[in-house]
Design an enzyme around this catalytic site. Structure first.
Site, PDB file in Angstrom:
ATOM      1  N   ASP A 222      -0.627   8.688  -3.018  1.00 56.38           N
ATOM      2  CA  ASP A 222      -0.039   7.513  -2.393  1.00 56.38           C
ATOM      3  C   ASP A 222      -1.112   6.885  -1.497  1.00 56.38           C
ATOM      4  OD1 ASP A 222       1.602   5.506  -1.521  1.00 56.38           O
ATOM      5  OD2 ASP A 222       3.256   6.806  -0.911  1.00 56.38           O
TER       6      ASP A 222
HETATM    7  C1  BGC Z   1       3.990   3.319  -1.006  1.00 62.48           C
HETATM    8  C2  BGC Z   1       3.928   3.452  -2.505  1.00 62.48           C
HETATM    9  C3  BGC Z   1       3.263   2.235  -3.090  1.00 62.48           C
HETATM   10  C4  BGC Z   1       1.883   2.072  -2.483  1.00 62.48           C
HETATM   11  C5  BGC Z   1       1.140   0.865  -3.002  1.00 62.48           C
HETATM   12  C6  BGC Z   1       2.626   2.996  -0.417  1.00 62.48           C
HETATM   13  O1  BGC Z   1       2.738   2.688   0.935  1.00 62.48           O
HETATM   14  O2  BGC Z   1       4.493   4.507  -0.439  1.00 62.48           O
HETATM   15  O3  BGC Z   1       5.212   3.628  -3.021  1.00 62.48           O
HETATM   16  O4  BGC Z   1       3.190   2.344  -4.480  1.00 62.48           O
HETATM   17  O5  BGC Z   1       2.019   1.921  -1.075  1.00 62.48           O
HETATM   18  O6  BGC Z   1       1.678  -0.311  -2.525  1.00 62.48           O
END
Ligand code: BGC
Length: 750
Positions: free
Chosen positions: A282
């Site tokens: 993530d």
């Molecule tokens: C989120 C993810 C997301 C990623 C990209 C993160 O803060 O937890 O679910 O895919 O950002 O935007």
């Protein structure tokens, strides 16, 4: 030049002219263009693994490393990128396309800045109320098509964290509280995405069940509880989808960060689950190079802090072996081949807006749940002469879920966001979809007087309610990634409004537009309650069809609605200790570097999931707590009767029973089968093991057979580190919700 509109024939001419090197380079930059089939790994008769190995043989170390990290595009989108959230660079020499990722939980995100449209579907939890895997496949396919239209070749959707903490700000993005239901639906979502030849992903692995302090919290949970709840949902989803990617979570699990947790990534995901795709972190969830690589992390996103030069150096020094690097790279390449992403490059094109509207409305109609219908106040009778809609901006829009999953409202939000009061609220603000309940209901009831009052003035709202035949109050609860709800209660103002309207008109109906469960202190005072969730771009039309009876509601809750926060496993949300998080406002004020602290490793705070296996209905059942509305509950404008349960044994058990439509109109009943285990198994009172959507004409009956595979009846034996079946007496329970199970049959299993 935007590649989304690149004229394909121009490239064909270039290829024809023999300018292959140029074509390859061009293709790498603009992955939407057809790809010349030049490489040994272009041979589709080879397996994805063979194809990946052929590429690896040709790769330099730098090329390999380039597939294992992002480009920092999250904040500063480099020119030429498609405006997604990041990905990996192309390797033109080898014909490997750039991986272009976009968030896409309930639609493709971040379009507005690029002047792009995408369909906002009902929230994921809303759609989960359909209990309809085929429809969720359509949901994923639509998102897949719109991703391709915009030049993306990888989706970041597929949220499948279980609703262990319903105040989680991402409850709307997930699929509810039961691992079988959530896993089946998320699996079909990703299967739908990948049917369009894109890489799909499942997230956030694992036990990322609340947002508060998500970058620092340490989840303490037993292996058995993890395996039978959150991990089970991932396991089922993977089996169905063969997802090309899994995103590991921000939080720590039993002391190690999820993205450097060898138990989670290597033992469970790549080992027991036989996951063959790649694990990406993530955003900012990578915290080390060697440890994370050894633990099984394949790709850092969106930066290259740990998996760029640092990983290269670790490979050169031998701290990370060549085999380990090759294994990471193999997984990325394999997913490109296995999903068809390599063979079928994206072509930018205009999305099918009307097709999107149609599907969004169908899904919303199957998502809406009728919770209360005293004296058949619904559907609105044809002699209704006046209806007043009150509150919730029902004149112009429906709410939508926020955070990285936020789909941009076409034309902008009809309800202006409140002014930001700090760094976070500047980035995360409510957006509303331009779909007007007022107009949609007017269109369905042309001869009735339909009006709207804002509800800001209680006396005016009560007066308007008094003078109308029916009053419909629209109440909402906005949810977003990064912030949990402090409570499941609606705002005090909305609760007061509902009380005042209900006191003025006995035919008061509440339409809830919430991300997840809400409490209802006024439940006994209103005649009807309809849960519409965040219903998407055609939510109002779907809602109008349900309210007027053009569509018979079929949705059933994928989450329990408890009576109050006090009944939750953790009555108080577990929050990080004060002062343990960076003060972003301070950083903005003194112009410090936000990004250096945004992804820093923060001291851990603890959250103990002592409720263990008892997630959702399993908690309320075990604790014998009454609930407001149970898991699996939902009313219809017709009624059903269950009879004649028979159970056949064998490797797969089959439950057969009859469902009869005892009412006056056609409907679809979601019939559910639960099992209660022998006491020695140490399980909560019951577990969902199967369901069927049964379509029945008025008065018709159907014999329904539901196969219950063996692994739905196993438990995780921590000491033997494996699943096992406990011999003994099992009770099968069948009915229309987890607390309405009129049929039961006992079976002995060896
Ligand atoms: C989120 C993810 C997301 C990623 C990209 C993160 O803060 O937890 O679910 O895919 O950002 O935007």
């Amino acid at each position: 030049m935007k590649f989304a509109f690149t004229p394909v024939p121009a490239l064909a001419a270039l290829v024809f002219a023999g300018s292959l090197t140029f074509a390859r380079a061009l293709h790498a930059q603009f992955p939407g263009m057809p790809q010349p089939k030049l490489y040994p790994w272009s041979d589709r008769s080879l397996s994805p693994d063979q194809r990946a190995d052929l590429v690896i043989k040709e790769m330099t170390l730098d090329e390999k490393i380039s597939l294992l990290h992002g480009r920092g595009a999250h904040f500063f989108s480099p020119p030429g990128l498609t405006g997604g959230v990041d990905g990996t660079d192309a390797i033109p020499r080898l014909g490997i396309p750039a991986i272009q990722m976009a968030d896409s939980s309930y639609g493709v995100t971040k379009g507005a800045a690029m002047g792009r449209y995408s369909t906002a579907l009902p929230s994921n939890l809303g759609a989960a109320s359909s209990w309809d895997p085929e429809m969720i496949f359509e949901y994923g396919s639509l998102i897949g098509r719109e991703l391709r239209d915009q030049g993306y070749n990888m989706s970041l959707g597929g949220g499948v964290n279980l609703t262990r903490e319903p105040r989680d700000g991402r409850t709307f993005e997930y699929q509810g509280e039961d691992p079988l239901l959530a896993g089946t639906l998320a699996g079909n979502f990703v299967r739908g995405i990948q049917s369009q030849h894109l890489i799909g992903d499942l997230k956030h692995f694992a036990v990322n069940d609340q947002e508060s302090g998500r970058n620092s919290l340490n989840v303490n949970i037993s292996k058995r509880a993890m395996r039978e709840t959150d991990l089970r949902a991932f396991e089922i989803a993977l089996r169905i989808s063969d997802a090309g990617a899994v995103m590991c979570a921000y939080n720590r699990v039993n002391s190690d960060f999820a993205c450097e947790n060898s138990y989670l990534l290597t033992d469970v995901l790549k080992g027991d689950f036989r996951f063959r795709g790649f694990i990406l972190a993530d955003w900012g969830g990578t915290h080390s190079t060697v440890k994370a690589s050894h633990a099984g992390l394949d790709m850092e996103q969106p930066h290259n802090i740990f998996f760029g030069t640092a990983l290269r150096k670790a490979a050169e020094s031998g701290e990370v072996s060549q085999d380990e690097i090759n294994e990471h790279v193999h997984r990325v390449l394999r997913s490109l081949f296995a999903t068809g992403t390599f063979d079928d490059p994206t072509r930018g094109q205009v999305p099918d807006v009307e097709g999107g509207y149609r599907i969004a409305q169908e899904i919303a109609e199957k998502s809406i749940v009728l919770l209360k219908n005293k004296n058949d106040v619904l559907p609105l009778s044809t002699d209704t002469s006046s209806v007043v809609l009150i509150g919730g901006h029902a004149d112009v829009a429906v709410p939508s879920g926020g955070g990285s999953g936020q789909v941009d409202p076409p034309g902008g939000s009809p309800v202006p966001p409140p002014p930001p009061h700090d760094f976070f609220s500047a980035g995360i603000r409510p957006a509303w979809m331009p779909s007007s309940p007022l107009h949609a209901i007017m269109a369905k009831m042309p001869s009735a007087k339909i009006s709207y009052v804002s509800g800001d003035d209680l006396t005016a709202a009560a007066a308007a309610a008094k003078s109308a035949d029916v009053a419909i109050v629209f109440a909402y609860q906005w949810e977003s990634e990064a912030v949990d709800l402090p409570t499941l209660d609606l705002s005090p103002d909305q609760n007061k409004l509902i009380e005042a309207v209900a006191a003025a008109n006995p035919k008061t109906i509440v339409v809830l537009e919430t991300g997840g469960p809400a409490t209802m202190p006024w439940i006994d005072k209103v005649a009807g309650v309809v849960e519409a969730w965040y219903p998407g771009i055609r939510g109002s039309e779907a809602l109008a069809n349900i309210l007027t009876g053009a569509v018979n509601p079929t949705g059933k809750l994928a989450v329990t609605f408890p009576r109050s926060d006090a009944d939750l496993p953790h009555p108080n949300l577990v929050l990080p200790p004060p002062g343990s998080l960076p003060d972003f406002n301070h950083l903005v004020a003194d112009n410090s570097n936000i990004f250096s602290v945004l992804f820093q490793t923060l001291p851990a705070f603890q959250i103990n999931y002592d409720e263990g296996l008892k997630v959702g209905y399993k908690w309320y059942d075990a604790e014998q707590k009454p609930v407001l509305f149970p898991f699996g509950f939902g009313l219809s404008y017709t009624s059903y009767e269950y009879s004649g349960l028979k159970v056949q044994g064998g490797d797969t058990m089959t439950a057969s029973f009859t469902v009869k439509n005892t009412g006056a109109r056609i409907g679809i009943e979601i019939a559910q089968v639960y099992v209660s285990f022998p006491e020695v198994a140490g399980e909560p009172p019951k577990r969902l093991v199967g369901w069927a959507r049964v379509k029945l004409a008025a008065g018709a009956s159907k014999l329904v057979s539901i196969a219950i595979e063996r692994d739905r009846l196993t438990i995780f034996d921590e000491s033997a580190d494996t699943w096992k079946m406990v011999p003994g007496r099992y009770n099968l329970l069948v009915g229309g919700s987890s607390r309405d199970l009129p049929l039961s049959a006992a079976v002995n299993l060896q």
